[in-house]
Scaffold this motif. Structure first.
Motif, short mmCIF file in Angstrom:
data_model
loop_
_atom_site.label_atom_id
_atom_site.label_comp_id
_atom_site.label_asym_id
_atom_site.label_seq_id
_atom_site.Cartn_x
_atom_site.Cartn_y
_atom_site.Cartn_z
N ASN A 187 -5.62 -15.02 -4.49
CA ASN A 187 -6.85 -14.20 -4.59
C ASN A 187 -7.79 -14.52 -3.43
O ASN A 187 -8.90 -15.00 -3.63
CB ASN A 187 -7.55 -14.45 -5.94
N LEU A 235 -4.18 -1.67 -8.71
CA LEU A 235 -3.96 -1.99 -7.30
C LEU A 235 -2.98 -3.15 -7.20
O LEU A 235 -2.82 -3.94 -8.13
CB LEU A 235 -5.28 -2.33 -6.63
N GLY A 236 -2.38 -3.29 -6.03
CA GLY A 236 -1.44 -4.38 -5.81
C GLY A 236 -0.07 -4.08 -6.39
O GLY A 236 0.16 -3.03 -7.01
N THR A 290 -8.22 -9.45 -11.69
CA THR A 290 -6.88 -9.22 -12.21
C THR A 290 -6.95 -8.65 -13.62
O THR A 290 -7.83 -9.00 -14.41
CB THR A 290 -6.07 -10.53 -12.23
N PRO A 296 -12.84 -7.65 -6.91
CA PRO A 296 -11.45 -7.56 -7.40
C PRO A 296 -11.24 -8.49 -8.60
O PRO A 296 -11.63 -9.67 -8.56
CB PRO A 296 -10.64 -8.02 -6.19
N PRO A 337 -0.63 -9.30 -5.49
CA PRO A 337 -1.09 -10.66 -5.18
C PRO A 337 -0.09 -11.77 -5.44
O PRO A 337 -0.35 -12.92 -5.13
CB PRO A 337 -2.31 -10.82 -6.10
N CYS A 381 -7.88 -10.07 3.33
CA CYS A 381 -7.04 -10.81 2.39
C CYS A 381 -5.71 -11.25 3.00
O CYS A 381 -4.77 -11.54 2.26
CB CYS A 381 -6.79 -9.97 1.14
N MET A 400 -11.31 -10.38 -0.50
CA MET A 400 -10.78 -9.03 -0.55
C MET A 400 -11.95 -8.04 -0.61
O MET A 400 -12.91 -8.26 -1.35
CB MET A 400 -9.89 -8.88 -1.78
N ILE A 442 -10.54 -3.06 -8.87
CA ILE A 442 -11.76 -3.36 -8.14
C ILE A 442 -12.88 -2.57 -8.81
O ILE A 442 -12.74 -1.37 -9.06
CB ILE A 442 -11.66 -3.00 -6.66
N GLY A 501 -9.12 -3.45 -0.95
CA GLY A 501 -7.97 -3.37 -1.84
C GLY A 501 -6.87 -2.44 -1.34
O GLY A 501 -5.94 -2.14 -2.09
N THR A 502 -6.95 -1.99 -0.09
CA THR A 502 -5.95 -1.06 0.44
C THR A 502 -5.26 -1.58 1.69
O THR A 502 -4.45 -0.88 2.28
CB THR A 502 -6.61 0.30 0.78
N CYS A 536 -3.69 -7.74 -1.14
CA CYS A 536 -4.07 -6.56 -1.92
C CYS A 536 -2.95 -5.53 -2.03
O CYS A 536 -2.88 -4.82 -3.02
CB CYS A 536 -5.33 -5.93 -1.36
#
Length: 277
Positions: free
Chosen positions: A212, A89-90, A48, A46, A241, A225, A215, A35, A218-219, A237
Motif C-alpha cells: 500500500n 480497482l487493482g 482495501t 485508497p 496490490p 505507487c 497512491m 478510492i 489508482g490508474t 494500483c
C-alpha cells in the motif's frame, strides 16, 4: 453520493463502515480496493475492500484514523453520504485451491486479509490465521476470523493476548511444530511482511504480500505507487496490490513510504492529530 448504512468503532483508532455501492459490490473480488473522497474538495483515499455483499449491494471498508482525511471520514455517521466511492480497482488476488494456507495479519492488515481467507475457506482450503497487534485492543476481526478458520493464533507486543512478541514468533513456532503450509499470505506493515518473508523464503514456502504505497489516482498515471518487484518497476494500483513476497524490494518500499513523513506530520499537527504511522 454513497450512503453509509453502518458504522462501527472497532478500537480507539480503527473504524468500520458499510457503504451502499452496488456496482462495486457486484464486481469486486478479494484483494481489490476502492478510492473515496469524503467531500468534493477532499483528497483521494485508497482503502482495501474488507468485505462485500453482492445481494445487499454494500462494500465494507476498515480504516485507521491517522490523518486529516480519515478524521473527516470518521465524522460521518450512519445515514450520511460519501462524495465519491470508486472501484473495484487493482487486481483480484489469485487464490489457489491449496490443501492448507496460513494467513498473517498485522494491525489493520487483518482487514484486507479477511476476504481472502473467507474466499479460500469457501473453496475448501484449510486455513489457519495469525493476527497481530500492539495489544489486545488492536486485534481486529477476531470473531469474524474464528467463524471461518481452522486455527487462529494471536501475537501482541505487550502479551495482553496470545504470544508476547511478533507474528513471526508464532510463525516460527508453528513451523517448528511440524505444521506444513502450501502458501502464506501476509498483510500488514512493510517491516512485518519483510520479516515474514525472511522466515518463509529460506523454506521455500510461497508467500503473498499486499503493498500500500503512496497512491493518488489508482490508474497507474501518477506513478506514485511504483514498487520494484523482481527487479522490475510495477505499479501497486494496477499491477497489484498483491505481489510475490520473495520478489519485493521491501527496503525501497520503506524508503519511499517515508518520503512525505515531514509533510504528513505537519498537516496532522495543524489538525491536532498525532500521526501514529
Amino acid at each position: 453520493m454513497y450512503k453509509i448504512v453502518k458504522k462501527k468503532t472497532i478500537n480507539s483508532q480503527v473504524e468500520l463502515m458499510v457503504v451502499e455501492a452496488p456496482f462495486t459490490a457486484r464486481k469486486c473480488e478479494p484483494g481489490q480496493f476502492i478510492i473515496l473522497r469524503v467531500n468534493e474538495d477532499g483528497e483521494r483515499i485508497p482503502l482495501t475492500i474488507a468485505d462485500y455483499d453482492r445481494e445487499a449491494g454494500t462494500v465494507t471498508i476498515i480504516y485507521q484514523v491517522v490523518g486529516y482525511s480519515t478524521k473527516l471520514l470518521s465524522k460521518k455517521q450512519e445515514g450520511d453520504y460519501i462524495n465519491d466511492f470508486v472501484g473495484p480497482l487493482g487486481q483480484a488476488t489469485e487464490l489457489k485451491k491449496h490443501k492448507r494456507v496460513l494467513g498473517i495479519g498485522g494491525g489493520v492488515g487483518a482487514a484486507p486479509l479477511y476476504p481472502q481467507i473467507k474466499k479460500l475457506k469457501s473453496m475448501g482450503v484449510s486455513v489457519d490465521v495469525i493476527i497481530g497487534g500492539r495489544s489486545e485492543e488492536y486485534i481486529i476481526l477476531e470473531d469474524e476470523f474464528k467463524e471461518i478458520c481452522d486455527n487462529i493464533y494471536f501475537a501482541t507486543n505487550d502479551g495482553t493476548k496470545g504470544t508476547k512478541g511478533f507474528v513471526t514468533d508464532v510463525l516460527n513456532d508453528l513451523l517448528e511444530q511440524g505444521n506444513k503450509y502450501d502458501e502464506v499470505i501476509a498483510i500488514g506493515p512493510l517491516i512485518m511482511m519483510k520479516a515474514v518473508v525472511s522466515v518463509t523464503k529460506p523454506l521455500n514456502i510461497p508467500t503473498g504480500v499486499s503493498l500500500n504505497p503512496i497512491m493518488i489516482d489508482g490508474t497507474g498515471m501518477c506513478g506514485g505507487c511504483r514498487v520494484t518487484v523482481g527487479g522490475e518497476t510495477k505499479f501497486a494500483c494496477v499491477d497489484g496490490p498483491d505481489f510475490d513476497g520473495f520478489l519485493v524490494d521491501f527496503d525501497e518500499c520503506m524508503r519511499r513510504q517515508s518520503y512525505y513523513k515531514e509533510e504528513e506530520d505537519h498537516v496532522c499537527k495543524l489538525d491536532g492529530i498525532k500521526n501514529k504511522k
